[in-house]
Design a protein around this motif. Sequence first.
Motif, PDB file in Angstrom:
ATOM      1  N   UNK A   1      15.816  65.591  50.871  1.00  0.00           N
ATOM      2  CA  UNK A   1      16.594  65.470  52.032  1.00  0.00           C
ATOM      3  C   UNK A   1      17.808  64.522  51.540  1.00  0.00           C
ATOM      4  N   UNK A   2      18.669  64.496  52.437  1.00  0.00           N
ATOM      5  CA  UNK A   2      20.042  63.688  51.928  1.00  0.00           C
ATOM      6  C   UNK A   2      19.687  62.108  51.932  1.00  0.00           C
ATOM      7  N   UNK A   3      18.859  61.775  52.846  1.00  0.00           N
ATOM      8  CA  UNK A   3      18.518  60.397  52.872  1.00  0.00           C
ATOM      9  C   UNK A   3      17.623  59.973  51.623  1.00  0.00           C
ATOM     10  N   UNK A   4      16.626  60.939  51.175  1.00  0.00           N
ATOM     11  CA  UNK A   4      15.783  60.564  50.077  1.00  0.00           C
ATOM     12  C   UNK A   4      16.568  60.588  48.715  1.00  0.00           C
ATOM     13  N   UNK A   5      17.506  61.470  48.682  1.00  0.00           N
ATOM     14  CA  UNK A   5      18.508  61.493  47.672  1.00  0.00           C
ATOM     15  C   UNK A   5      19.383  60.374  47.482  1.00  0.00           C
ATOM     16  N   UNK A   6      19.835  59.915  48.501  1.00  0.00           N
ATOM     17  CA  UNK A   6      20.544  58.334  48.747  1.00  0.00           C
ATOM     18  C   UNK A   6      19.671  57.371  48.180  1.00  0.00           C
TER      19      UNK A   6
END
Length: 596
Positions: free
Chosen positions: A2-7
Amino acid sequence: MSFKARLEREWRFVRGLNRTLKRVKTIAPASPNLICDDLQAAVDQWRDRRALTFEGKTLTYGEMDAIANRYAHWAKTNNLRRGQTVALFMPNRLEYFPIWYGLTKVGVVTALINNQLSGLALAHCLNISGAGHAIVDGETSPIFEQARGLLERPMQQWVLGHAVGDQRDLSQALKSCSSLPPDRMVREGMTAHDTALLIYTSGTTGLPKAARITHVRAQLFMRGFAGATGATEKDRVYNPLPLYHSTGGLCGLGAALLNGGSVVLKKKFSATHFWSDVAAEEATMFVYIGELCRYLVNQAPGEDDTRHRLRLAFGNGLRPDVWAEMKARFRIPEILEFYGSTEGNVSMFNFDGRTGAIGRAPKWLRNKFNIRLVQYDVEAEAPIRGTDGFCIECGAGQVGECIGKINAGDARSEYTGYVDKAASDKKILRDVFEKGDAWFRTGDLMKQDADGYFYFVDRIGDTFRWKGENVSTGEVAERLEAIPGVTEANVYGVQAPGTDGRAGMAALVVDGSFDIKAFGEQVGRDLPPYAQPVFVRLLPAIEVTGTFKHRKVDLVAEGFDPGKVKGPMFYKDGAKGYVKLTKAGFAKLEAGGVKL
């Protein structure tokens, strides 16, 4: 992802990288600031805090410094001048680190000799050090004596313990030496480019080589891990690794001692007592080498496994198959895996804990790292060059040799090499991507994924060619160790009559549940035909170096000859699977009567 996990992943990476770079950015080869100055600053700031604990005895920073100062004055009393070398041949003990720290205060180089060596190998290391004095203790003195006849020059032996004959009593000599710091003027004109230590390669494939550790490199190791681990004065590092090697002797010490923390030293690693020690000493971190972790997960579960206060384990060589079990079973919050070599200019960290990755260099920071992978021909044992004569960089997922660009004068990418200039030059690859450039050859095959994570594949020389395919000994060993009954595997290639390339051979340590027939069936399911070991031998134990690396040179030399090999041995005989290799069977193989 997910974008959050990548961030979150990127944030952890950047935070760890910035923390590390902040600690090393002022290191410069031309600087007059030496590793002893870094350590003296720590002493001045945390003089009364505990620094080193060993076998129930603890030294404060001030006490540790006082011991170091006595060794500095001892060196001056014996007319040792800066640039000269003293050999330190002892097991881990409370005085070990203060000895070389003290000698750096007067510009004397310390050769850290592997205390597991004896005979020819020991004499070789002492000879190439150029030392005129050797510091030993009651344990290593008899071993030194046995090797004296092989030394190329006289070497005065100083014993921390009972001295006999022409040996000198070091404990007595130190009593008349001041515990106050020597005058800084004694090292006036020295720079961080000068040599601080000699640290030796493990000698897995031959005699060890002496790597020249400048003050710059010692600072990079110690300051780098002081930053990478995020350690504070509240941290206590459990260190069961040998202090003659860089991981235990520089990385493990630097993380604590440059942050006001403390180190619990062990004489040697014990899988049986590891967790009870960690709990009793209230350690918050421990430093590892990969095989150490394998020994821990191979132990039967115990009540001390999770009775600890650890927040981090840091080290190198942790295999992917051990990683997840290590973290889950022992409830270790974070694992910081790194890649680097004592003599090289390539280093990287896996700051965000991606299982199996040895480090990361993301695309958006590509130009900030001196690391590249180049395509490699295993058969020719050389990097592949294109029609323009230059090397070809690997794409994502491609296996190649890891190299590091050499930039003279830059602390993080310069290359100081070995004492032996010819050996140093062999590690340099020239005209790689442009005329005149120079890169350090790590000798390690790796692959990199699209996110910039690096994964170790094998050592060059360990990977071999069979049936027209490249076989990674590391990957095969990992698969074999997952088979029931196999506790340890050492995989290598051997020459077989009438064949091209090298046939795979596996030396196994097994338990009572091992069954060769079931093993063969599992090998057939888990590995492609070219990667399946042709020969298997059973051993009571696998010989390792002092830093737990598998030794292969003797196994390769013995091959599969029943006349040289003790213990059960098998070979893969087509549909029959693995059958016992007898002297008659060996004769048939030698005559070409068996198709491998």
